[in-house]
Design a protein around this motif. Sequence first.
Motif, PDB file in Angstrom:
ATOM      1  N   ALA A   4      30.433  36.937  48.525  1.00 56.29           N
ATOM      2  CA  ALA A   4      30.803  35.520  48.511  1.00 56.29           C
ATOM      3  C   ALA A   4      31.659  35.224  47.288  1.00 56.29           C
ATOM      4  N   LEU A   5      32.553  34.246  47.433  1.00 54.44           N
ATOM      5  CA  LEU A   5      33.414  33.879  46.320  1.00 54.44           C
ATOM      6  C   LEU A   5      32.584  33.453  45.109  1.00 54.44           C
ATOM      7  N   THR A   6      31.486  32.751  45.341  1.00 60.14           N
ATOM      8  CA  THR A   6      30.657  32.321  44.212  1.00 60.14           C
ATOM      9  C   THR A   6      30.110  33.505  43.434  1.00 60.14           C
ATOM     10  N   ASP A   7      29.778  34.587  44.148  1.00 59.17           N
ATOM     11  CA  ASP A   7      29.283  35.786  43.469  1.00 59.17           C
ATOM     12  C   ASP A   7      30.383  36.439  42.638  1.00 59.17           C
ATOM     13  N   LEU A   9      33.094  34.959  41.377  1.00 61.29           N
ATOM     14  CA  LEU A   9      33.416  34.108  40.234  1.00 61.29           C
ATOM     15  C   LEU A   9      32.352  34.208  39.144  1.00 61.29           C
ATOM     16  N   ALA A  10      31.096  34.332  39.557  1.00 62.26           N
ATOM     17  CA  ALA A  10      30.019  34.469  38.582  1.00 62.26           C
ATOM     18  C   ALA A  10      30.114  35.780  37.823  1.00 62.26           C
ATOM     19  N   GLN A 318      41.203  30.070  33.815  1.00 65.06           N
ATOM     20  CA  GLN A 318      41.206  29.240  35.018  1.00 65.06           C
ATOM     21  C   GLN A 318      42.304  29.671  35.985  1.00 65.06           C
ATOM     22  N   ARG A 321      40.910  32.553  37.880  1.00 68.34           N
ATOM     23  CA  ARG A 321      39.853  32.136  38.784  1.00 68.34           C
ATOM     24  C   ARG A 321      40.432  31.444  40.026  1.00 68.34           C
ATOM     25  N   ASP A 322      41.450  30.625  39.822  1.00 66.52           N
ATOM     26  CA  ASP A 322      42.111  29.996  40.960  1.00 66.52           C
ATOM     27  C   ASP A 322      42.781  31.054  41.844  1.00 66.52           C
ATOM     28  N   ALA A 325      40.203  32.857  43.942  1.00 62.97           N
ATOM     29  CA  ALA A 325      39.782  32.069  45.098  1.00 62.97           C
ATOM     30  C   ALA A 325      40.811  32.160  46.221  1.00 62.97           C
ATOM     31  N   HIS A 328      40.604  35.706  47.771  1.00 66.25           N
ATOM     32  CA  HIS A 328      39.376  35.862  48.551  1.00 66.25           C
ATOM     33  C   HIS A 328      39.498  35.170  49.905  1.00 66.25           C
TER      34      HIS A 328
END
Length: 331
Positions: A4-7, A9-10, A318, A321-322, A325, A328
Amino acid sequence: MIPALTDLLAAAQVVALPMRVRFRGVTEREVVLLRGPRGWAEWAPFPEYGDADAARWLLAAIELGWGELPSPVRSDVGVNATVPAIPASEVAALLSRYDVRRTAKVKVAEAGHGLDEDVARVGEVRRVLGPQARIRVDANGAWSVDDAVRALGALAPWGLEYAEQPCATVEELAALRVRLARNGIDVPIAADESIRRAEDPVRVAREGAADLIVVKVAPLGGVARALEIVAECGLPVVVSSALDTSVGLAAGVRLAAALPQLDHDCGLGTATLLAADVVEEPLVPQGGSISTHRADAAREAVDPGRVAAYGTGAEREQWWRDRLARAHALL
Protein backbone atom coordinates in the motif's frame (compact mmCIF):
# COMPACT_ATOMS: atom_id res chain seq x y z
CA MET A 1 2.19 -8.10 -4.09
CA ILE A 2 2.26 -4.31 -4.30
CA PRO A 3 2.51 -2.68 -0.85
CA ALA A 4 0.00 0.00 0.00
CA LEU A 5 1.11 3.56 -0.65
CA THR A 6 0.78 4.34 3.05
CA ASP A 7 3.25 1.56 3.85
CA LEU A 8 5.75 2.85 1.29
CA LEU A 9 5.47 6.42 2.50
CA ALA A 10 5.94 5.29 6.09
CA ALA A 11 9.08 3.40 5.08
CA ALA A 12 10.55 6.14 2.86
CA GLN A 13 13.67 8.09 3.82
CA VAL A 14 15.14 10.60 1.38
CA VAL A 15 18.87 11.27 1.23
CA ALA A 16 21.13 13.41 -0.96
CA LEU A 17 24.65 12.04 -1.34
CA PRO A 18 27.52 14.17 -2.67
CA MET A 19 29.52 12.94 -5.68
CA ARG A 20 33.31 12.96 -5.87
CA VAL A 21 33.13 14.24 -9.46
CA ARG A 22 30.33 15.29 -11.79
CA PHE A 23 28.88 12.19 -13.43
CA ARG A 24 26.05 12.18 -15.95
CA GLY A 25 25.59 15.86 -15.05
CA VAL A 26 25.00 14.94 -11.40
CA THR A 27 26.94 16.39 -8.46
CA GLU A 28 24.54 15.17 -5.76
CA ARG A 29 22.58 11.91 -5.95
CA GLU A 30 19.13 11.95 -4.37
CA VAL A 31 17.75 8.56 -3.34
CA VAL A 32 14.69 7.26 -1.51
CA LEU A 33 15.47 4.37 0.84
CA LEU A 34 12.62 1.99 1.60
CA ARG A 35 12.68 -0.56 4.42
CA GLY A 36 10.72 -3.68 3.48
CA PRO A 37 10.22 -7.01 5.23
CA ARG A 38 13.05 -8.52 3.16
CA GLY A 39 15.54 -5.72 3.74
CA TRP A 40 16.39 -2.26 2.53
CA ALA A 41 15.52 -1.22 -1.01
CA GLU A 42 16.26 1.87 -3.06
CA TRP A 43 14.10 4.00 -5.36
CA ALA A 44 15.98 6.68 -7.26
CA PRO A 45 14.72 7.48 -10.78
CA PHE A 46 16.56 10.50 -12.09
CA PRO A 47 14.59 13.73 -11.55
CA GLU A 48 14.05 14.37 -15.26
CA TYR A 49 12.38 10.97 -15.80
CA GLY A 50 8.61 10.84 -16.17
CA ASP A 51 6.18 9.00 -13.92
CA ALA A 52 6.02 5.90 -16.17
CA ASP A 53 9.79 5.44 -15.86
CA ALA A 54 9.59 6.12 -12.14
CA ALA A 55 6.94 3.41 -11.76
CA ARG A 56 9.25 0.79 -13.29
CA TRP A 57 11.97 1.83 -10.85
CA LEU A 58 9.45 1.46 -8.04
CA LEU A 59 8.65 -2.10 -9.11
CA ALA A 60 12.35 -2.92 -8.80
CA ALA A 61 12.48 -1.43 -5.30
CA ILE A 62 9.39 -3.40 -4.24
CA GLU A 63 10.93 -6.61 -5.57
CA LEU A 64 14.08 -5.94 -3.54
CA GLY A 65 12.36 -5.02 -0.30
CA TRP A 66 9.18 -7.10 -0.44
CA GLY A 67 9.78 -9.91 -2.96
CA GLU A 68 12.21 -12.72 -3.62
CA LEU A 69 15.36 -12.64 -5.73
CA PRO A 70 16.49 -15.50 -7.99
CA SER A 71 19.12 -17.83 -6.62
CA PRO A 72 22.67 -16.98 -7.74
CA VAL A 73 24.68 -19.29 -9.98
CA ARG A 74 27.99 -17.58 -9.15
CA SER A 75 29.33 -16.13 -5.92
CA ASP A 76 31.41 -13.30 -7.37
CA VAL A 77 30.81 -10.73 -10.10
CA GLY A 78 33.68 -9.04 -11.95
CA VAL A 79 33.45 -5.23 -11.96
CA ASN A 80 34.88 -2.51 -14.19
CA ALA A 81 36.30 0.84 -13.15
CA THR A 82 34.30 3.89 -14.28
CA VAL A 83 35.97 7.02 -15.63
CA PRO A 84 33.70 10.09 -15.93
CA ALA A 85 34.30 12.84 -18.50
CA ILE A 86 37.25 14.25 -16.58
CA PRO A 87 40.47 15.78 -17.92
CA ALA A 88 43.13 13.26 -18.88
CA SER A 89 45.34 14.68 -16.12
CA GLU A 90 42.89 13.38 -13.48
CA VAL A 91 42.55 9.84 -14.81
CA ALA A 92 45.43 8.25 -12.91
CA ALA A 93 44.23 9.54 -9.52
CA LEU A 94 40.69 8.33 -10.14
CA LEU A 95 41.80 4.87 -11.25
CA SER A 96 44.02 4.55 -8.18
CA ARG A 97 40.82 4.08 -6.11
CA TYR A 98 40.32 0.64 -7.71
CA ASP A 99 42.49 -2.16 -6.37
CA VAL A 100 42.17 -4.17 -9.61
CA ARG A 101 41.87 -2.33 -12.90
CA ARG A 102 41.17 -5.07 -15.40
CA THR A 103 38.38 -3.22 -17.25
CA ALA A 104 37.41 0.46 -17.46
CA LYS A 105 34.36 2.23 -18.86
CA VAL A 106 35.12 5.75 -20.06
CA LYS A 107 32.48 8.43 -20.57
CA VAL A 108 32.74 10.24 -23.91
CA ALA A 109 30.65 12.68 -25.97
CA GLU A 110 29.65 14.72 -22.92
CA ALA A 111 28.28 18.20 -23.64
CA GLY A 112 31.02 20.80 -23.64
CA HIS A 113 33.79 18.28 -24.36
CA GLY A 114 35.40 17.81 -27.78
CA LEU A 115 36.54 14.62 -29.49
CA ASP A 116 40.17 15.54 -28.84
CA GLU A 117 39.43 15.48 -25.10
CA ASP A 118 37.75 12.08 -25.42
CA VAL A 119 40.72 10.69 -27.32
CA ALA A 120 43.12 12.08 -24.71
CA ARG A 121 41.05 10.64 -21.84
CA VAL A 122 40.81 7.17 -23.38
CA GLY A 123 44.49 7.27 -24.30
CA GLU A 124 45.43 8.08 -20.71
CA VAL A 125 43.28 5.22 -19.44
CA ARG A 126 45.14 2.90 -21.81
CA ARG A 127 48.49 4.27 -20.63
CA VAL A 128 47.60 3.81 -16.95
CA LEU A 129 46.01 0.37 -17.30
CA GLY A 130 48.37 -1.10 -19.86
CA PRO A 131 47.88 -3.10 -23.07
CA GLN A 132 45.99 -6.05 -21.56
CA ALA A 133 43.17 -4.05 -19.98
CA ARG A 134 39.73 -3.88 -21.56
CA ILE A 135 38.44 -0.38 -22.30
CA ARG A 136 34.85 0.42 -23.22
CA VAL A 137 33.40 3.85 -23.98
CA ASP A 138 29.91 5.19 -23.30
CA ALA A 139 28.41 8.04 -25.35
CA ASN A 140 24.88 7.93 -23.87
CA GLY A 141 23.38 8.25 -27.36
CA ALA A 142 24.96 11.65 -28.02
CA TRP A 143 26.40 11.04 -31.50
CA SER A 144 24.79 11.01 -34.93
CA VAL A 145 25.80 8.09 -37.15
CA ASP A 146 28.35 10.26 -38.97
CA ASP A 147 29.76 11.59 -35.69
CA ALA A 148 29.96 8.07 -34.27
CA VAL A 149 31.87 6.76 -37.28
CA ARG A 150 34.32 9.63 -36.99
CA ALA A 151 34.68 9.37 -33.20
CA LEU A 152 35.01 5.60 -33.04
CA GLY A 153 37.50 5.71 -35.89
CA ALA A 154 39.61 8.05 -33.75
CA LEU A 155 39.15 6.02 -30.56
CA ALA A 156 39.52 2.52 -32.05
CA PRO A 157 43.36 2.60 -32.11
CA TRP A 158 43.29 2.48 -28.30
CA GLY A 159 41.64 -0.95 -28.54
CA LEU A 160 37.98 -0.80 -27.48
CA GLU A 161 36.06 -3.69 -25.99
CA TYR A 162 32.86 -2.00 -27.22
CA ALA A 163 31.06 1.33 -27.55
CA GLU A 164 27.96 1.72 -25.37
CA GLN A 165 24.93 3.47 -26.90
CA PRO A 166 26.90 5.61 -29.38
CA CYS A 167 23.66 6.77 -31.07
CA ALA A 168 20.19 7.38 -29.66
CA THR A 169 17.88 5.24 -31.80
CA VAL A 170 17.73 1.60 -32.79
CA GLU A 171 17.74 2.61 -36.46
CA GLU A 172 20.93 4.61 -35.96
CA LEU A 173 22.63 1.78 -34.09
CA ALA A 174 21.81 -0.66 -36.88
CA ALA A 175 23.09 1.78 -39.53
CA LEU A 176 26.23 2.45 -37.49
CA ARG A 177 27.13 -1.24 -37.31
CA VAL A 178 27.00 -1.40 -41.10
CA ARG A 179 29.06 1.78 -41.52
CA LEU A 180 31.72 0.61 -39.07
CA ALA A 181 32.06 -2.70 -40.89
CA ARG A 182 32.37 -0.97 -44.27
CA ASN A 183 35.04 1.36 -42.87
CA GLY A 184 37.03 -1.44 -41.24
CA ILE A 185 36.45 -0.06 -37.72
CA ASP A 186 36.32 -3.05 -35.40
CA VAL A 187 34.27 -1.76 -32.46
CA PRO A 188 31.30 -3.82 -31.19
CA ILE A 189 28.14 -1.92 -30.28
CA ALA A 190 26.35 -2.25 -26.93
CA ALA A 191 22.78 -1.03 -26.38
CA ASP A 192 21.87 0.61 -23.06
CA GLU A 193 19.18 3.30 -23.34
CA SER A 194 17.67 1.33 -26.23
CA ILE A 195 17.04 -1.44 -23.70
CA ARG A 196 16.19 0.30 -20.44
CA ARG A 197 14.08 3.17 -21.82
CA ALA A 198 12.36 1.33 -24.66
CA GLU A 199 8.78 0.12 -24.94
CA ASP A 200 10.20 -2.89 -26.83
CA PRO A 201 13.61 -3.67 -25.29
CA VAL A 202 14.09 -6.76 -27.50
CA ARG A 203 13.94 -4.71 -30.71
CA VAL A 204 17.70 -4.05 -30.73
CA ALA A 205 18.35 -7.78 -30.99
CA ARG A 206 15.59 -8.40 -33.51
CA GLU A 207 16.88 -5.69 -35.84
CA GLY A 208 20.58 -6.51 -35.48
CA ALA A 209 21.34 -3.15 -33.88
CA ALA A 210 23.75 -4.35 -31.16
CA ASP A 211 26.41 -6.94 -30.44
CA LEU A 212 25.63 -7.00 -26.72
CA ILE A 213 23.22 -5.39 -24.28
CA VAL A 214 23.59 -3.44 -21.04
CA VAL A 215 20.91 -4.09 -18.44
CA LYS A 216 20.14 -2.22 -15.23
CA VAL A 217 17.84 -3.54 -12.53
CA ALA A 218 15.91 -0.43 -11.55
CA PRO A 219 14.99 0.96 -15.00
CA LEU A 220 13.80 -2.48 -16.17
CA GLY A 221 11.52 -3.09 -13.21
CA GLY A 222 13.55 -5.58 -11.20
CA VAL A 223 15.86 -8.57 -11.37
CA ALA A 224 13.22 -11.01 -12.64
CA ARG A 225 12.15 -8.75 -15.50
CA ALA A 226 15.78 -8.05 -16.45
CA LEU A 227 16.45 -11.80 -16.65
CA GLU A 228 13.45 -12.18 -18.98
CA ILE A 229 14.76 -9.45 -21.29
CA VAL A 230 18.23 -11.00 -21.39
CA ALA A 231 16.74 -14.37 -22.34
CA GLU A 232 14.55 -12.82 -25.05
CA CYS A 233 17.43 -10.84 -26.58
CA GLY A 234 19.85 -13.76 -26.65
CA LEU A 235 22.89 -11.47 -26.74
CA PRO A 236 25.90 -11.22 -24.42
CA VAL A 237 25.14 -9.01 -21.45
CA VAL A 238 26.74 -6.50 -19.10
CA VAL A 239 24.97 -5.55 -15.88
CA SER A 240 25.39 -1.92 -14.92
CA SER A 241 24.23 0.47 -12.22
CA ALA A 242 22.14 3.61 -12.38
CA LEU A 243 24.41 5.61 -10.07
CA ASP A 244 23.06 3.66 -7.12
CA THR A 245 24.01 3.61 -3.46
CA SER A 246 25.34 0.36 -2.07
CA VAL A 247 21.73 -0.77 -1.55
CA GLY A 248 20.85 -0.41 -5.21
CA LEU A 249 24.19 -1.90 -6.29
CA ALA A 250 23.33 -5.01 -4.28
CA ALA A 251 20.39 -5.67 -6.61
CA GLY A 252 22.69 -5.33 -9.62
CA VAL A 253 25.10 -7.84 -8.14
CA ARG A 254 22.25 -10.30 -7.57
CA LEU A 255 21.13 -9.90 -11.20
CA ALA A 256 24.65 -10.50 -12.52
CA ALA A 257 25.05 -13.48 -10.19
CA ALA A 258 21.82 -15.04 -11.50
CA LEU A 259 22.65 -14.81 -15.22
CA PRO A 260 23.19 -18.19 -16.88
CA GLN A 261 26.24 -16.77 -18.69
CA LEU A 262 28.34 -13.71 -17.91
CA ASP A 263 31.44 -13.06 -20.03
CA HIS A 264 32.04 -9.37 -19.31
CA ASP A 265 32.94 -7.37 -16.24
CA CYS A 266 29.96 -5.38 -14.98
CA GLY A 267 29.46 -1.68 -14.32
CA LEU A 268 28.74 -2.10 -10.62
CA GLY A 269 31.67 -0.21 -9.14
CA THR A 270 30.03 3.22 -9.12
CA ALA A 271 29.95 3.50 -5.33
CA THR A 272 33.52 4.71 -5.85
CA LEU A 273 32.05 7.85 -7.44
CA LEU A 274 30.08 8.74 -4.31
CA ALA A 275 31.73 10.90 -1.66
CA ALA A 276 29.33 9.40 0.90
CA ASP A 277 27.12 6.33 1.10
CA VAL A 278 24.34 5.05 3.34
CA VAL A 279 26.45 2.20 4.71
CA GLU A 280 29.67 2.30 6.70
CA GLU A 281 31.50 0.01 4.26
CA PRO A 282 30.41 0.90 0.70
CA LEU A 283 29.94 -1.89 -1.81
CA VAL A 284 33.09 -1.22 -3.81
CA PRO A 285 35.02 -3.93 -5.67
CA GLN A 286 37.59 -5.96 -3.81
CA GLY A 287 40.09 -7.77 -5.97
CA GLY A 288 38.16 -6.64 -9.03
CA SER A 289 34.85 -8.20 -8.01
CA ILE A 290 31.90 -7.97 -5.62
CA SER A 291 30.56 -11.08 -3.90
CA THR A 292 26.90 -11.88 -3.42
CA HIS A 293 27.61 -12.27 0.29
CA ARG A 294 28.84 -8.67 0.54
CA ALA A 295 25.93 -7.46 -1.58
CA ASP A 296 23.36 -9.12 0.67
CA ALA A 297 25.13 -7.78 3.75
CA ALA A 298 25.05 -4.23 2.39
CA ARG A 299 21.26 -4.33 2.25
CA GLU A 300 21.17 -4.96 5.99
CA ALA A 301 23.82 -2.42 6.91
CA VAL A 302 22.14 0.93 6.25
CA ASP A 303 23.43 3.33 8.91
CA PRO A 304 20.70 5.49 10.52
CA GLY A 305 23.29 8.13 11.38
CA ARG A 306 24.32 8.48 7.75
CA VAL A 307 20.71 8.60 6.62
CA ALA A 308 20.07 11.41 9.09
CA ALA A 309 23.25 13.27 8.15
CA TYR A 310 22.42 13.31 4.44
CA GLY A 311 18.70 13.89 4.69
CA THR A 312 17.18 16.47 2.37
CA GLY A 313 15.21 19.51 3.36
CA ALA A 314 11.44 19.41 3.73
CA GLU A 315 10.79 20.74 0.23
CA ARG A 316 12.81 18.02 -1.55
CA GLU A 317 11.43 15.31 0.71
CA GLN A 318 7.89 16.35 -0.16
CA TRP A 319 8.80 16.42 -3.86
CA TRP A 320 9.92 12.79 -3.66
CA ARG A 321 6.88 11.75 -1.63
CA ASP A 322 4.54 13.31 -4.19
CA ARG A 323 6.44 11.55 -6.95
CA LEU A 324 6.23 8.25 -5.09
CA ALA A 325 2.45 8.62 -4.88
CA ARG A 326 2.20 9.29 -8.62
CA ALA A 327 4.41 6.32 -9.50
CA HIS A 328 2.51 4.01 -7.16
CA ALA A 329 -0.77 4.97 -8.83
CA LEU A 330 0.57 3.58 -12.12
CA LEU A 331 1.39 0.11 -10.75
